[in-house]
Scaffold this motif. Structure first.
Motif, PDB file in Angstrom:
ATOM      1  N   UNK A 357       0.283  56.473   8.778  1.00 59.62           N
ATOM      2  CA  UNK A 357      -0.684  55.373   8.863  1.00 59.62           C
ATOM      3  C   UNK A 357      -0.932  54.777   7.484  1.00 59.62           C
ATOM      4  N   UNK A 358      -1.051  55.636   6.474  1.00 62.26           N
ATOM      5  CA  UNK A 358      -1.232  55.144   5.101  1.00 62.26           C
ATOM      6  C   UNK A 358      -0.010  54.351   4.644  1.00 62.26           C
ATOM      7  N   UNK A 359       1.177  54.834   4.999  1.00 57.05           N
ATOM      8  CA  UNK A 359       2.419  54.145   4.626  1.00 57.05           C
ATOM      9  C   UNK A 359       2.521  52.781   5.295  1.00 57.05           C
ATOM     10  N   UNK A 360       2.169  52.718   6.584  1.00 54.94           N
ATOM     11  CA  UNK A 360       2.221  51.448   7.309  1.00 54.94           C
ATOM     12  C   UNK A 360       1.201  50.470   6.738  1.00 54.94           C
ATOM     13  N   UNK A 361       0.058  50.960   6.295  1.00 57.04           N
ATOM     14  CA  UNK A 361      -0.949  50.080   5.693  1.00 57.04           C
ATOM     15  C   UNK A 361      -0.421  49.379   4.450  1.00 57.04           C
ATOM     16  N   UNK A 362       0.504  50.021   3.738  1.00 54.72           N
ATOM     17  CA  UNK A 362       1.054  49.419   2.518  1.00 54.72           C
ATOM     18  C   UNK A 362       2.318  48.609   2.777  1.00 54.72           C
ATOM     19  N   UNK A 363       3.074  48.924   3.841  1.00 54.93           N
ATOM     20  CA  UNK A 363       4.362  48.274   4.091  1.00 54.93           C
ATOM     21  C   UNK A 363       4.363  47.402   5.345  1.00 54.93           C
ATOM     22  N   UNK A 364       3.478  47.666   6.285  1.00 52.87           N
ATOM     23  CA  UNK A 364       3.475  46.937   7.545  1.00 52.87           C
ATOM     24  C   UNK A 364       4.349  47.607   8.591  1.00 52.87           C
ATOM     25  N   UNK A 365       4.202  47.198   9.846  1.00 51.63           N
ATOM     26  CA  UNK A 365       4.996  47.747  10.942  1.00 51.63           C
ATOM     27  C   UNK A 365       6.431  47.247  10.864  1.00 51.63           C
ATOM     28  N   UNK A 366       7.338  48.019  11.417  1.00 51.22           N
ATOM     29  CA  UNK A 366       8.766  47.688  11.331  1.00 51.22           C
ATOM     30  C   UNK A 366       9.284  46.968  12.569  1.00 51.22           C
ATOM     31  N   UNK A 367       8.488  46.856  13.637  1.00 52.22           N
ATOM     32  CA  UNK A 367       8.793  46.031  14.808  1.00 52.22           C
ATOM     33  C   UNK A 367      10.161  46.348  15.420  1.00 52.22           C
ATOM     34  N   UNK A 368      10.376  47.619  15.706  1.00 50.62           N
ATOM     35  CA  UNK A 368      11.571  48.050  16.424  1.00 50.62           C
ATOM     36  C   UNK A 368      12.709  48.511  15.546  1.00 50.62           C
ATOM     37  N   UNK A 369      12.603  48.342  14.242  1.00 46.71           N
ATOM     38  CA  UNK A 369      13.708  48.685  13.360  1.00 46.71           C
ATOM     39  C   UNK A 369      13.971  50.185  13.353  1.00 46.71           C
ATOM     40  N   UNK A 370      12.920  50.995  13.298  1.00 50.45           N
ATOM     41  CA  UNK A 370      13.112  52.447  13.257  1.00 50.45           C
ATOM     42  C   UNK A 370      13.716  52.964  14.561  1.00 50.45           C
ATOM     43  N   UNK A 371      13.232  52.470  15.699  1.00 49.47           N
ATOM     44  CA  UNK A 371      13.784  52.897  16.982  1.00 49.47           C
ATOM     45  C   UNK A 371      15.221  52.423  17.141  1.00 49.47           C
TER      46      UNK A 371
END
Length: 504
Positions: A357-371
């Motif tokens: 959650x802390x990482x996403x707060x700094x980088x934003x969501x990846x919108x399907x890229x990780x999956x």
């Protein structure tokens, strides 16, 4: 029948016997009565006694919002696990899901909250931990909602292109080809790593042997993943199918060729799938799938796996990494309490969710890229330069960790890509699929089911065991063996409407 002076022939028969009253034969205690006797101590033990025992442990933990939310999650998952154990139906996938949640995201994080230690440091604010625990609770509720919706829909039989209702069964010829593939792939795996002896040394030695083959590089592990996957998965699947044949068919048990193949497959699995050379979660998959396959209709085995699994995970699992390193690299656990290893080893799922959650707060969501990276795991990085790394690895690198083999629970994978709505929707779909699969599995293992060659009777136990790996994450690491298993099952599956050939 007529009677004389109120005496019927049945009365004459009864009076012609001995004069003492005839007692009806004793009936075995039904599971309903047994479940009522066990329900109170089981629920009290999982929901009240164990959390209270952990809360009484000495520690430096702060009893704030995160502490109380963790207690609620522990009690909620404990109650759901007790429901699975006491259920009159065997719910393999749902039962394993709640066992994982209760142990890895309930009891262990609660012990960490009490003792004041975590196996992985938390780099963000305390509020991110509160958010993580709350999201885990919401995800569990979404899983329950999906399972509830699945229970409302009736099961339908599969209809093939010709209109027949043939169940999914293993084609006999293709099953023999799977056995040949298992022997060939496992044999190549053993020879490539230098012989059977290396499989009884340590996982560190296995990794070194794989590195010597040149299949694993610093940029891509696709080659080593395929070597390990094809060296272990077909052998396990073939053993599961032959185990089911031995359990359900007298003809198979009386066939010397079938018994010989079963023993040969067991020997191969003893080499390539033993607990010394494999990760603990994979050996757990092997053990659970074998138990559920060998005892498909045993309610006692199902409930024993769930109940004893909790004890094993709390007491034995933290010490089961004895063979991860050789003698020089092994560091035994030093603890004064049975709960201290839960705070210092292995169970980092909740704190890693908070770090994500802390990482996403700094980088934003990846919108399907990780999956997408997990779905296309087989594409080498040389062909896909921007291929995503494991979620746990990316977060670990952002944290500045030297050891980045960190967990990324399924909640985290959905959260990274799509936020809270995607996480709730993803877990609801998983709950729906798990409940539907459990119901179809219950039908497949009955006498009216597809018989010894039922694919679902093998696939469901395998998925139940592999659920531990999928829930722990990261998905990119877990996708390889799952895809190989799906490929093998697809190759041997037939939907022809044949009469089950079952000789008892």
């Amino acid at each position: 029948m007529t009677s004389v002076h109120g005496v019927t022939p049945s009365t004459l028969v009864r009076e012609s016997g001995p004069r003492h009253p005839v007692e009806p034969p004793a009936k075995p205690m039904s599971w309903a009565m047994l479940s009522r006797a066990l329900s109170v101590p089981l629920i009290l033990g999982l929901v009240c006694f164990l959390p209270a025992l952990i809360a009484a442990q000495p520690g430096t933990g702060v009893r704030d919002t995160a502490y109380w939310l963790q207690l609620v999650l522990t009690c909620y998952s404990g109650a759901r696990l007790a429901t699975m154990i006491l259920s009159t139906r065997r719910r393999l996938l749902q039962g394993v899901f709640w066992m994982f949640v209760y142990i890895a995201m309930g009891v262990a994080p609660f012990a960490q909250a009490v003792i004041g230690q975590t196996p992985t440091p938390m780099v963000g604010p305390r509020s991110d931990l509160v958010t993580a625990i709350a999201l885990i609770l919401v995800g569990c509720a979404a899983f329950d909602l999906g399972a509830l919706l699945a229970s409302r829909r009736p099961l339908r039989r599969r209809t093939t292109a010709r209109g027949s209702n043939g169940p999914a069964t293993a084609h006999p010829v293709r099953l023999r080809l799977l056995v040949l593939l298992a022997f060939a792939a496992s044999g190549y795996y053993v020879l490539k790593l230098g012989g059977p002896a290396v499989f009884f040394s340590s996982r560190q030695e296995i990794s070194a042997s794989v590195a010597e083959t040149g299949l694993a590089t610093g940029e891509s592990n696709v080659g080593s993943a395929f070597l390990k996957g094809f060296g272990t998965v077909p052998a396990l699947l073939a053993l599961l199918f032959y185990t089911r044949r031995m359990v359900t068919s007298r003809r198979a048990r009386r066939s010397p060729s079938t018994v010989l193949v079963w023993f040969a497959l067991a020997l191969v699995n003893l080499i390539v799938n033993n607990p010394i050379s494999n990760a603990r979660y994979w050996f757990l998959t092997v053990l659970v799938s074998l138990l559920f396959t060998a005892f498909p209709s045993s309610a006692a085995m199902y409930r024993s796996v769930l109940a004893m699994g909790v004890i094993g995970a709390l007491v034995l699992f933290p010490y089961a990494d004895r063979f991860r390193y050789d003698d020089s690299g092994y560091r035994p656990v030093q603890s004064s309490s049975v709960f201290e290893p839960l705070a210092t080893k292995d169970y980092d799922q909740t704190v890693m969710f908070a770090n994500t959650i802390s990482w996403v707060d700094t980088r934003g969501h990846t919108y399907g890229r990780q999956l997408a990276g997990s779905a296309f795991f087989f594409v080498p990085r040389a062909a896909w330069s921007g291929k995503p790394e494991d979620t746990g690895v990316r977060v670990g690198q952002w944290m500045g960790m030297n050891m980045t083999n960190l967990s990324a629970p399924l909640w985290t994978e959905f959260w990274v890509d799509f936020g809270a709505p995607g996480m709730m929707g993803g877990l609801a779909l998983i709950g729906y699929a798990a409940a539907r699969t459990d119901r179809r599995y219950a039908r497949a293992v009955t006498r009216e089911g597809p018989g010894p060659g039922s694919v679902l009777a093998i696939a469901a136990p395998l998925i139940a065991g592999y659920t531990f790996i999928l829930l722990r994450g990261p998905l990119l690491q877990a996708a390889g063996k799952l895809a190989i298993a799906a490929l093998c099952l697809a190759l041997i599956t037939s939907f022809r409407d044949r009469k089950a050939q079952r000789s008892r």
